[in-house]
Design a protein around this motif. Structure first.
Motif, PDB file in Angstrom:
ATOM      1  N   HIS A  87       0.839  -1.206   0.000  1.00  0.00           N
ATOM      2  CA  HIS A  87       0.000   0.000   0.000  1.00  0.00           C
ATOM      3  C   HIS A  87       0.874   1.256   0.000  1.00  0.00           C
ATOM      4  O   HIS A  87       2.020   1.240   0.435  1.00  0.00           O
ATOM      5  CB  HIS A  87      -0.922   0.017   1.226  1.00  0.00           C
ATOM      6  CG  HIS A  87      -1.839  -1.154   1.295  1.00  0.00           C
ATOM      7  ND1 HIS A  87      -2.867  -1.332   0.400  1.00  0.00           N
ATOM      8  CD2 HIS A  87      -1.878  -2.206   2.150  1.00  0.00           C
ATOM      9  CE1 HIS A  87      -3.513  -2.444   0.701  1.00  0.00           C
ATOM     10  NE2 HIS A  87      -2.927  -3.001   1.753  1.00  0.00           N
ATOM     11  N   ARG A  88       0.335   2.350  -0.465  1.00  0.00           N
ATOM     12  CA  ARG A  88       1.068   3.623  -0.493  1.00  0.00           C
ATOM     13  C   ARG A  88       0.856   4.339   0.838  1.00  0.00           C
ATOM     14  O   ARG A  88      -0.213   4.860   1.119  1.00  0.00           O
ATOM     15  CB  ARG A  88       0.600   4.488  -1.642  1.00  0.00           C
ATOM     16  CG  ARG A  88       0.899   3.844  -2.969  1.00  0.00           C
ATOM     17  CD  ARG A  88       0.371   4.690  -4.094  1.00  0.00           C
ATOM     18  NE  ARG A  88       0.532   3.946  -5.327  1.00  0.00           N
ATOM     19  CZ  ARG A  88       0.992   4.479  -6.421  1.00  0.00           C
ATOM     20  NH1 ARG A  88       1.316   5.738  -6.474  1.00  0.00           N
ATOM     21  NH2 ARG A  88       1.110   3.754  -7.500  1.00  0.00           N
ATOM     22  N   THR A  89       1.891   4.390   1.621  1.00  0.00           N
ATOM     23  CA  THR A  89       1.750   4.927   2.974  1.00  0.00           C
ATOM     24  C   THR A  89       1.865   6.441   3.041  1.00  0.00           C
ATOM     25  O   THR A  89       1.292   7.054   3.941  1.00  0.00           O
ATOM     26  CB  THR A  89       2.813   4.330   3.904  1.00  0.00           C
ATOM     27  OG1 THR A  89       4.096   4.644   3.382  1.00  0.00           O
ATOM     28  CG2 THR A  89       2.658   2.840   4.006  1.00  0.00           C
ATOM     29  N   HIS A  90       2.576   7.051   2.128  1.00  0.00           N
ATOM     30  CA  HIS A  90       2.724   8.507   2.212  1.00  0.00           C
ATOM     31  C   HIS A  90       1.384   9.204   2.059  1.00  0.00           C
ATOM     32  O   HIS A  90       1.145  10.241   2.644  1.00  0.00           O
ATOM     33  CB  HIS A  90       3.753   9.026   1.199  1.00  0.00           C
ATOM     34  CG  HIS A  90       3.422   8.755  -0.224  1.00  0.00           C
ATOM     35  ND1 HIS A  90       3.652   7.530  -0.812  1.00  0.00           N
ATOM     36  CD2 HIS A  90       2.873   9.552  -1.167  1.00  0.00           C
ATOM     37  CE1 HIS A  90       3.260   7.578  -2.071  1.00  0.00           C
ATOM     38  NE2 HIS A  90       2.781   8.800  -2.315  1.00  0.00           N
ATOM     39  N   TRP A  91       0.478   8.598   1.291  1.00  0.00           N
ATOM     40  CA  TRP A  91      -0.861   9.181   1.161  1.00  0.00           C
ATOM     41  C   TRP A  91      -1.647   9.036   2.445  1.00  0.00           C
ATOM     42  O   TRP A  91      -2.396   9.943   2.830  1.00  0.00           O
ATOM     43  CB  TRP A  91      -1.619   8.547  -0.007  1.00  0.00           C
ATOM     44  CG  TRP A  91      -1.126   9.036  -1.332  1.00  0.00           C
ATOM     45  CD1 TRP A  91      -0.420   8.326  -2.249  1.00  0.00           C
ATOM     46  CD2 TRP A  91      -1.272  10.349  -1.863  1.00  0.00           C
ATOM     47  NE1 TRP A  91      -0.121   9.117  -3.327  1.00  0.00           N
ATOM     48  CE2 TRP A  91      -0.634  10.371  -3.122  1.00  0.00           C
ATOM     49  CE3 TRP A  91      -1.877  11.513  -1.405  1.00  0.00           C
ATOM     50  CZ2 TRP A  91      -0.604  11.502  -3.921  1.00  0.00           C
ATOM     51  CZ3 TRP A  91      -1.839  12.639  -2.206  1.00  0.00           C
ATOM     52  CH2 TRP A  91      -1.204  12.627  -3.448  1.00  0.00           C
ATOM     53  N   MET A  92      -1.490   7.905   3.110  1.00  0.00           N
ATOM     54  CA  MET A  92      -2.203   7.705   4.367  1.00  0.00           C
ATOM     55  C   MET A  92      -1.767   8.751   5.394  1.00  0.00           C
ATOM     56  O   MET A  92      -2.598   9.394   6.031  1.00  0.00           O
ATOM     57  CB  MET A  92      -1.941   6.303   4.927  1.00  0.00           C
ATOM     58  CG  MET A  92      -2.688   6.035   6.225  1.00  0.00           C
ATOM     59  SD  MET A  92      -2.328   4.423   6.920  1.00  0.00           S
ATOM     60  CE  MET A  92      -0.983   4.848   8.004  1.00  0.00           C
ATOM     61  N   PHE A  94      -0.421  11.644   4.761  1.00  0.00           N
ATOM     62  CA  PHE A  94      -0.868  12.942   4.270  1.00  0.00           C
ATOM     63  C   PHE A  94      -2.328  13.187   4.661  1.00  0.00           C
ATOM     64  O   PHE A  94      -2.687  14.266   5.151  1.00  0.00           O
ATOM     65  CB  PHE A  94      -0.706  13.022   2.746  1.00  0.00           C
ATOM     66  CG  PHE A  94      -1.393  14.201   2.132  1.00  0.00           C
ATOM     67  CD1 PHE A  94      -0.833  15.468   2.220  1.00  0.00           C
ATOM     68  CD2 PHE A  94      -2.603  14.049   1.477  1.00  0.00           C
ATOM     69  CE1 PHE A  94      -1.475  16.561   1.655  1.00  0.00           C
ATOM     70  CE2 PHE A  94      -3.253  15.127   0.910  1.00  0.00           C
ATOM     71  CZ  PHE A  94      -2.685  16.395   0.997  1.00  0.00           C
ATOM     72  N   PHE A  95      -3.167  12.177   4.463  1.00  0.00           N
ATOM     73  CA  PHE A  95      -4.588  12.340   4.785  1.00  0.00           C
ATOM     74  C   PHE A  95      -4.819  12.440   6.295  1.00  0.00           C
ATOM     75  O   PHE A  95      -5.727  13.145   6.735  1.00  0.00           O
ATOM     76  CB  PHE A  95      -5.427  11.216   4.164  1.00  0.00           C
ATOM     77  CG  PHE A  95      -5.630  11.388   2.684  1.00  0.00           C
ATOM     78  CD1 PHE A  95      -6.214  12.540   2.176  1.00  0.00           C
ATOM     79  CD2 PHE A  95      -5.214  10.413   1.805  1.00  0.00           C
ATOM     80  CE1 PHE A  95      -6.398  12.711   0.814  1.00  0.00           C
ATOM     81  CE2 PHE A  95      -5.394  10.577   0.435  1.00  0.00           C
ATOM     82  CZ  PHE A  95      -5.986  11.730  -0.054  1.00  0.00           C
ATOM     83  N   THR A  98      -3.825  16.084   7.084  1.00  0.00           N
ATOM     84  CA  THR A  98      -4.824  16.983   6.518  1.00  0.00           C
ATOM     85  C   THR A  98      -6.134  16.897   7.281  1.00  0.00           C
ATOM     86  O   THR A  98      -6.759  17.923   7.576  1.00  0.00           O
ATOM     87  CB  THR A  98      -5.046  16.666   5.030  1.00  0.00           C
ATOM     88  OG1 THR A  98      -3.790  16.737   4.352  1.00  0.00           O
ATOM     89  CG2 THR A  98      -6.025  17.624   4.397  1.00  0.00           C
TER      90      THR A  98
END
Length: 154
Positions: A87-92, A94-95, A98
């Motif tokens: 899974h892409r953790t940098h997006w998690m 980031f969210f 945010t």
């Protein structure tokens, strides 16, 4: 890595409270002094008071930033586990940041508008009315040229 370091949220929260309490005390003293001072000294003290207000605001910003950073760091082990599964953790992360910023804004901005902004606008209106009335009273009672009515004017 664990414990109390200079940038840990607990230390920043304590520092923020100390800055807030000290700032309140200094502002209270300077406000009392400015009420008794001449116009130029009053303006200088009001500028210092505004600067102290900015200092207190920045200290609160740092405390909140440290808290958000600590929460995101506590999620990193879960992010690493998700990363191992592809899974892409940098997006998690980031969210999460945010979402926390948005949630904090939803709580703080309405309270700020309801209490602080309303009070500041009312105080500014009262101050302007008071300073205008004070200037009018001074101009009415200060003679431009004093004449002695017992002597004829040449």
């Amino acid at each position: 890595e664990h414990g109390y370091g200079i940038n840990c949220p607990s230390i920043r929260a304590v520092l923020t409270m100390l800055v807030s309490i000290s700032g309140f005390a200094i502002i209270w003293i300077f406000d009392r002094l400015s009420d008794m001072a001449s116009l130029s000294v009053e303006k200088a003290l009001r500028s210092i008071i505004k600067s102290i207000g900015v200092l207190v605001g920045f200290s609160w910003e740092q405390a909140f930033a440290a808290g958000v950073e600590d929460i995101v760091e506590s999620l990193e082990p879960a992010a690493e586990h998700a990363s191992a599964q592809g899974h892409r953790t940098h997006w998690m992360l980031f969210f999460v940041k945010t979402g926390m910023a948005f949630g904090l804004s939803v709580v703080v901005v309405p309270a700020w508008r309801m209490y602080i902004l309303r009070s500041v606008l009312r105080l500014r209106k009262d101050y302007e009315a008071h300073s205008t009335a004070s200037r009018v009273r001074k101009s009415e009672h200060t003679p431009i040229l004093e004449l002695d009515s017992s002597r004829p004017v040449a």
